[in-house]
Design an enzyme around this catalytic site. Structure first.
Site, PDB file in Angstrom:
ATOM      1  N   ASP A  60     -57.277  54.868 -81.552  1.00 57.88           N
ATOM      2  CA  ASP A  60     -57.663  53.562 -81.277  1.00 57.88           C
ATOM      3  C   ASP A  60     -58.212  53.314 -82.486  1.00 57.88           C
ATOM      4  O   ASP A  60     -58.540  53.832 -83.663  1.00 57.88           O
ATOM      5  CB  ASP A  60     -58.572  53.403 -80.129  1.00 57.88           C
ATOM      6  CG  ASP A  60     -59.944  54.137 -80.270  1.00 57.88           C
ATOM      7  OD1 ASP A  60     -60.191  54.632 -81.133  1.00 57.88           O
ATOM      8  OD2 ASP A  60     -60.516  54.056 -79.325  1.00 57.88           O
ATOM      9  N   ASP A 263     -53.740  56.286 -71.664  1.00 54.06           N
ATOM     10  CA  ASP A 263     -54.632  57.065 -71.773  1.00 54.06           C
ATOM     11  C   ASP A 263     -55.841  56.871 -70.897  1.00 54.06           C
ATOM     12  O   ASP A 263     -56.002  55.727 -70.441  1.00 54.06           O
ATOM     13  CB  ASP A 263     -55.282  56.864 -73.344  1.00 54.06           C
ATOM     14  CG  ASP A 263     -56.313  55.674 -73.367  1.00 54.06           C
ATOM     15  OD1 ASP A 263     -55.471  54.597 -73.647  1.00 54.06           O
ATOM     16  OD2 ASP A 263     -57.261  55.668 -73.627  1.00 54.06           O
ATOM     17  N   CYS A 301     -50.921  73.443 -56.329  1.00 53.29           N
ATOM     18  CA  CYS A 301     -50.979  73.445 -57.869  1.00 53.29           C
ATOM     19  C   CYS A 301     -50.520  74.621 -58.593  1.00 53.29           C
ATOM     20  O   CYS A 301     -51.091  75.782 -57.887  1.00 53.29           O
ATOM     21  CB  CYS A 301     -52.437  72.864 -58.257  1.00 53.29           C
ATOM     22  SG  CYS A 301     -52.443  72.879 -60.107  1.00 53.29           S
ATOM     23  N   CYS A 303     -51.407  75.461 -61.702  1.00 54.16           N
ATOM     24  CA  CYS A 303     -52.347  75.440 -62.913  1.00 54.16           C
ATOM     25  C   CYS A 303     -52.908  76.779 -62.672  1.00 54.16           C
ATOM     26  O   CYS A 303     -53.218  77.683 -61.691  1.00 54.16           O
ATOM     27  CB  CYS A 303     -53.104  74.528 -63.040  1.00 54.16           C
ATOM     28  SG  CYS A 303     -54.772  74.699 -62.317  1.00 54.16           S
ATOM     29  N   CYS A 306     -56.015  77.120 -60.178  1.00 56.24           N
ATOM     30  CA  CYS A 306     -55.528  77.315 -58.904  1.00 56.24           C
ATOM     31  C   CYS A 306     -54.883  78.762 -58.663  1.00 56.24           C
ATOM     32  O   CYS A 306     -55.079  79.052 -57.459  1.00 56.24           O
ATOM     33  CB  CYS A 306     -54.625  76.239 -58.541  1.00 56.24           C
ATOM     34  SG  CYS A 306     -55.618  74.511 -58.482  1.00 56.24           S
ATOM     35  N   HIS A 332     -57.658  72.066 -64.713  1.00 58.80           N
ATOM     36  CA  HIS A 332     -57.025  71.617 -63.411  1.00 58.80           C
ATOM     37  C   HIS A 332     -56.663  70.127 -63.462  1.00 58.80           C
ATOM     38  O   HIS A 332     -55.535  69.687 -63.095  1.00 58.80           O
ATOM     39  CB  HIS A 332     -57.981  71.986 -62.282  1.00 58.80           C
ATOM     40  CG  HIS A 332     -57.237  71.245 -61.016  1.00 58.80           C
ATOM     41  ND1 HIS A 332     -56.158  71.880 -60.375  1.00 58.80           N
ATOM     42  CD2 HIS A 332     -57.407  70.061 -60.496  1.00 58.80           C
ATOM     43  CE1 HIS A 332     -55.805  71.019 -59.288  1.00 58.80           C
ATOM     44  NE2 HIS A 332     -56.584  69.831 -59.250  1.00 58.80           N
TER      45      HIS A 332
HETATM   46 ZN   LIG Z   1     -54.744  73.408 -60.426  1.00 64.57          ZN
END
Ligand SMILES: [Zn+2]
Length: 361
Positions: A60, A263, A301, A303, A306, A332
């Site tokens: 920015d 963002d 999820c 990820c 998880c 996460h």
């Molecule tokens: Zn997750």
């Protein structure tokens, strides 16, 4: 775009960001300007080399942060005088200074220096502020065009060639590859001023356009109204970037409305406060109800958090103030945001919008 204010997405190392599939992140010029200083980053070859990040970076202009220093700044036609929030030292940012700093930092996409109009603002104030932003956009572009070859990667390439024994004459001193400077539309909460700001910014000519000055305390419905009306005036064949937005629900909706880039500090900041976004809604992991919950944070999820840890463990880490709590929570939430955008991209590719209510929050 995850936010990495100080050339770091708080708590998450660059290799993990790569595994998560982050393709671009945002860094803040104001913060890097104060610490470690633009010159340090420039000498290190720019942000990419400094933080060891090969994917894209956007910085920015510093304007938004400077305007947030309500009691520490003074705005004039020339620019903004301000005091550092770190040590009270005096500094000055202008369109030219902001361009110089961003060229020195060497991100791929940099932003024109604008004035973020406060909310609420009366009609005269909103117009004066929008006009100032247009004049500053022109000055930003002029400086950029004159100095765009001074990017730090040219300097680093030169140094490497020199140390590899190449003669000085063979060393490039200017880079052919330059950055992309985006313009920013302001105009407060007035659709007509927004239209004029868009038209005049497009007249100056940029490879992409941002909608700034939103999420400054106005009601969410008003944000949405201004975004939708402004989008109509921005070229659909160039990137349209909505700054500082939003919740998973909002980013899905805005992307479907034609916004290409966003963002927000929300996924990372909320994570550090134990607030997690899941397919079943928000989870405040600090709550005692999760103390013996063996389930994954989000059952669907995929990820790494998880897949491996229980809600009980995450709750324990948070309650014990373990550093790992911030790391895992951030991983996460970033995954959830990126997955949301992957889903939206799939919808767009398939050529249809999802049914109402199919968003993930
Ligand atoms: Zn997750």
């Amino acid at each position: 775009m995850p936010v990495g204010t100080l050339a770091s997405v708080k708590g998450v190392s660059q290799d993990v960001l790569e595994d998560l599939g982050v393709e671009i992140l945002l860094s803040n010029t104001y913060h890097l300007f104060l610490r470690p200083g633009v010159e340090t980053v420039r000498r290190m070859g720019g942000l990419h080399r400094f933080m060891s990040w090969d994917c894209a970076i956007l910085t920015d202009s510093g304007g938004f942060q400077v305007f947030s220093l309500t009691d520490l700044r003074k705005v004039s036609e020339e620019g903004v005088a301000f005091r550092s929030h770190l040590d009270g030292s005096s500094h000055f940012l202008s369109p030219e200074k902001a361009m110089e700093a961003q060229i020195g930092l060497g991100a791929d996409i940099i932003m024109a220096f604008d004035e973020c109009t406060e909310y609420p603002a009366d009609a005269a104030r909103a117009r004066a502020s929008m006009e100032l932003t247009v004049r500053w956009a022109e000055r930003s572009k002029n400086y950029f065009e004159e100095h765009k070859h001074e990017v730090p990667w040219a300097l680093k390439e030169s140094a490497e060639l020199r140390s590899a024994g190449r003669s000085r004459a063979a060393v490039p001193t200017r880079s052919e590859a330059t950055q992309a400077l985006f313009g920013i539309v302001q105009g407060g909460m007035d659709p007509e001023l927004r239209r004029e700001s868009a038209d005049r910014t497009i007249d100056i000519g940029f490879p992409g356009y941002a909608i700034g000055g939103l999420s400054v305390g106005e009601p969410r419905e008003l944000t949405r109204e201004i975004v939708l009306s402004t989008l109509e005036h921005l070229p659909s064949d160039q990137p349209r970037y909505l700054m500082g937005v939003g919740t998973p629900d909002e980013i899905a909706q805005y992307a479907q409305s034609g916004v290409d880039m966003m963002d927000c500090v929300l996924p990372t900041r909320a994570a550090r406060h134990g607030l997690l976004f899941t397919s079943e809604g928000k989870v405040s992991i600090k709550q005692a109800r999760y103390a013996q919950d063996e389930n994954a944070l989000d059952p669907i999820c995929d990820c790494r958090v998880c897949q491996r840890y229980s809600r009980a463990y995450l709750r324990h880490l948070y309650a014990s103030n373990e550093l790992l709590a911030q790391v895992l929570n951030t991983v996460h939430n970033l995954h959830f945001y990126l997955a949301t955008m992957r889903t939206v991209r799939a919808w767009i590719r398939a050529g249809h919008a999802p049914a109402a209510g199919a968003s993930q929050m």
